[in-house]
Design a protein around this motif. Structure first.
Motif, PDB file in Angstrom:
ATOM      1  N   TRP A 121      -7.885 -12.945   4.074  1.00  0.00           N
ATOM      2  CA  TRP A 121      -7.349 -14.090   3.514  1.00  0.00           C
ATOM      3  C   TRP A 121      -6.285 -13.918   2.055  1.00  0.00           C
ATOM      4  O   TRP A 121      -5.186 -14.309   2.361  1.00  0.00           O
ATOM      5  N   GLU A 122      -7.007 -13.063   1.421  1.00  0.00           N
ATOM      6  CA  GLU A 122      -5.968 -12.751   0.177  1.00  0.00           C
ATOM      7  C   GLU A 122      -5.024 -11.916   0.635  1.00  0.00           C
ATOM      8  O   GLU A 122      -3.722 -11.833   0.167  1.00  0.00           O
ATOM      9  N   HIS A 123      -5.210 -10.908   1.334  1.00  0.00           N
ATOM     10  CA  HIS A 123      -4.187  -9.821   1.828  1.00  0.00           C
ATOM     11  C   HIS A 123      -2.986 -10.617   2.503  1.00  0.00           C
ATOM     12  O   HIS A 123      -1.958 -10.226   2.356  1.00  0.00           O
ATOM     13  N   VAL A 124      -3.304 -11.467   3.515  1.00  0.00           N
ATOM     14  CA  VAL A 124      -2.078 -12.301   4.308  1.00  0.00           C
ATOM     15  C   VAL A 124      -1.316 -13.000   3.100  1.00  0.00           C
ATOM     16  O   VAL A 124      -0.246 -13.138   3.180  1.00  0.00           O
ATOM     17  N   PHE A 125      -2.205 -13.658   2.023  1.00  0.00           N
ATOM     18  CA  PHE A 125      -1.669 -14.305   1.130  1.00  0.00           C
ATOM     19  C   PHE A 125      -0.523 -13.537   0.201  1.00  0.00           C
ATOM     20  O   PHE A 125       0.697 -13.807   0.049  1.00  0.00           O
ATOM     21  N   LEU A 126      -1.033 -12.380   0.152  1.00  0.00           N
ATOM     22  CA  LEU A 126      -0.114 -11.323  -0.761  1.00  0.00           C
ATOM     23  C   LEU A 126       0.985 -10.801  -0.103  1.00  0.00           C
ATOM     24  O   LEU A 126       1.931 -10.799  -0.548  1.00  0.00           O
ATOM     25  N   ARG A 127       0.798 -10.710   1.462  1.00  0.00           N
ATOM     26  CA  ARG A 127       1.710 -10.108   2.137  1.00  0.00           C
ATOM     27  C   ARG A 127       2.966 -11.185   2.239  1.00  0.00           C
ATOM     28  O   ARG A 127       4.281 -11.015   2.038  1.00  0.00           O
ATOM     29  N   ILE A 128       2.804 -12.687   2.291  1.00  0.00           N
ATOM     30  CA  ILE A 128       3.753 -13.753   2.317  1.00  0.00           C
ATOM     31  C   ILE A 128       4.081 -13.828   1.064  1.00  0.00           C
ATOM     32  O   ILE A 128       5.528 -13.955   0.927  1.00  0.00           O
ATOM     33  N   ARG A 129       3.444 -13.671  -0.124  1.00  0.00           N
ATOM     34  CA  ARG A 129       3.891 -13.849  -1.304  1.00  0.00           C
ATOM     35  C   ARG A 129       4.790 -12.703  -1.841  1.00  0.00           C
ATOM     36  O   ARG A 129       5.805 -12.781  -2.521  1.00  0.00           O
ATOM     37  N   LEU A 130       4.477 -11.585  -1.288  1.00  0.00           N
ATOM     38  CA  LEU A 130       5.101 -10.171  -1.946  1.00  0.00           C
ATOM     39  C   LEU A 130       6.182  -9.642  -1.408  1.00  0.00           C
ATOM     40  O   LEU A 130       7.104  -8.686  -1.501  1.00  0.00           O
ATOM     41  N   ASP A 155       8.199  -7.326   0.917  1.00  0.00           N
ATOM     42  CA  ASP A 155       8.133  -5.670   0.895  1.00  0.00           C
ATOM     43  C   ASP A 155       7.532  -5.204  -0.369  1.00  0.00           C
ATOM     44  O   ASP A 155       7.008  -4.000  -0.179  1.00  0.00           O
ATOM     45  N   GLY A 156       7.015  -6.004  -1.396  1.00  0.00           N
ATOM     46  CA  GLY A 156       6.272  -5.329  -2.454  1.00  0.00           C
ATOM     47  C   GLY A 156       4.591  -5.208  -2.234  1.00  0.00           C
ATOM     48  O   GLY A 156       4.074  -4.831  -3.040  1.00  0.00           O
ATOM     49  N   TYR A 157       4.482  -5.744  -1.024  1.00  0.00           N
ATOM     50  CA  TYR A 157       3.050  -5.623  -0.715  1.00  0.00           C
ATOM     51  C   TYR A 157       2.610  -4.415  -0.326  1.00  0.00           C
ATOM     52  O   TYR A 157       1.137  -3.982  -0.793  1.00  0.00           O
ATOM     53  N   GLY A 158       3.388  -3.476  -0.074  1.00  0.00           N
ATOM     54  CA  GLY A 158       2.954  -2.128   0.502  1.00  0.00           C
ATOM     55  C   GLY A 158       1.974  -1.452  -0.443  1.00  0.00           C
ATOM     56  O   GLY A 158       0.873  -0.987   0.139  1.00  0.00           O
ATOM     57  N   PRO A 159       2.109  -1.220  -1.741  1.00  0.00           N
ATOM     58  CA  PRO A 159       1.155  -0.497  -2.637  1.00  0.00           C
ATOM     59  C   PRO A 159      -0.386  -1.242  -2.545  1.00  0.00           C
ATOM     60  O   PRO A 159      -1.094  -0.506  -2.999  1.00  0.00           O
TER      61      PRO A 159
END
Length: 149
Positions: free
Chosen positions: A77-86, A88-92
């Motif tokens: 759930w958190e990773h999906v939110f981070l993908r949406i929010r960030l 291209d910045g999600y990669g790290p």
């Protein structure tokens, strides 16, 4: 999904178009729910983690703020939110071992939620209506892309 006012402009043309898209969304959502298997391990997740929810104290330690939404839930759930929010910045922040079915379910669920939330605000007297309608339309478009519409 009942109101057509949030549908992307290309889908406002016919009731049949919106009904077909709604059916595809529902079918995909139910399929993803059926694919998710029970699990025994969960984690504490923030729910809407992002750069504006982490401060650094005087000693250089990270401090997580706005924790009223903490929950014991799937880390996906958190990773999906981070993908949406960030974007291209999600990669790290990417990690191995996440459940692909949960990721797909939560991506669709969050896109639908990010459509419904702004629409609820638009039912009231939200001042910047065009901005909020844009958020709803953007996320609905992303949800429709997830089901090939």
């Amino acid at each position: 999904m009942g109101s057509v006012r949030c549908w992307p402009r290309r889908w406002r043309r016919t009731r049949a178009s919106t009904a077909g898209a709604r059916a595809r969304l529902e079918e995909r959502l139910l399929g993803l729910v059926a694919a998710v298997r029970p699990r025994a391990q969960y984690a504490v997740v923030h729910g809407e983690l992002g750069p504006d929810h982490v401060l650094v104290d005087a000693d250089g330690n990270p401090v997580v703020i706005d924790i009223e939404g903490l929950m014991y839930f799937d880390v996906e759930w958190e990773h999906v939110f981070l993908r949406i929010r960030l974007h291209d910045g999600y990669g790290p922040l990417r990690v191995d071992g996440l459940d692909d079915d949960r990721l797909a379910l939560y991506m669709l669920a969050q896109r639908l939620s990010l459509t419904a939330g702004p629409l609820r605000l638009l039912d009231g007297d939200f001042p910047n209506r065009a901005f909020m309608a844009g958020i709803a339309e953007y996320n609905l478009t992303k949800a429709l892309e997830l089901v090939g519409v």
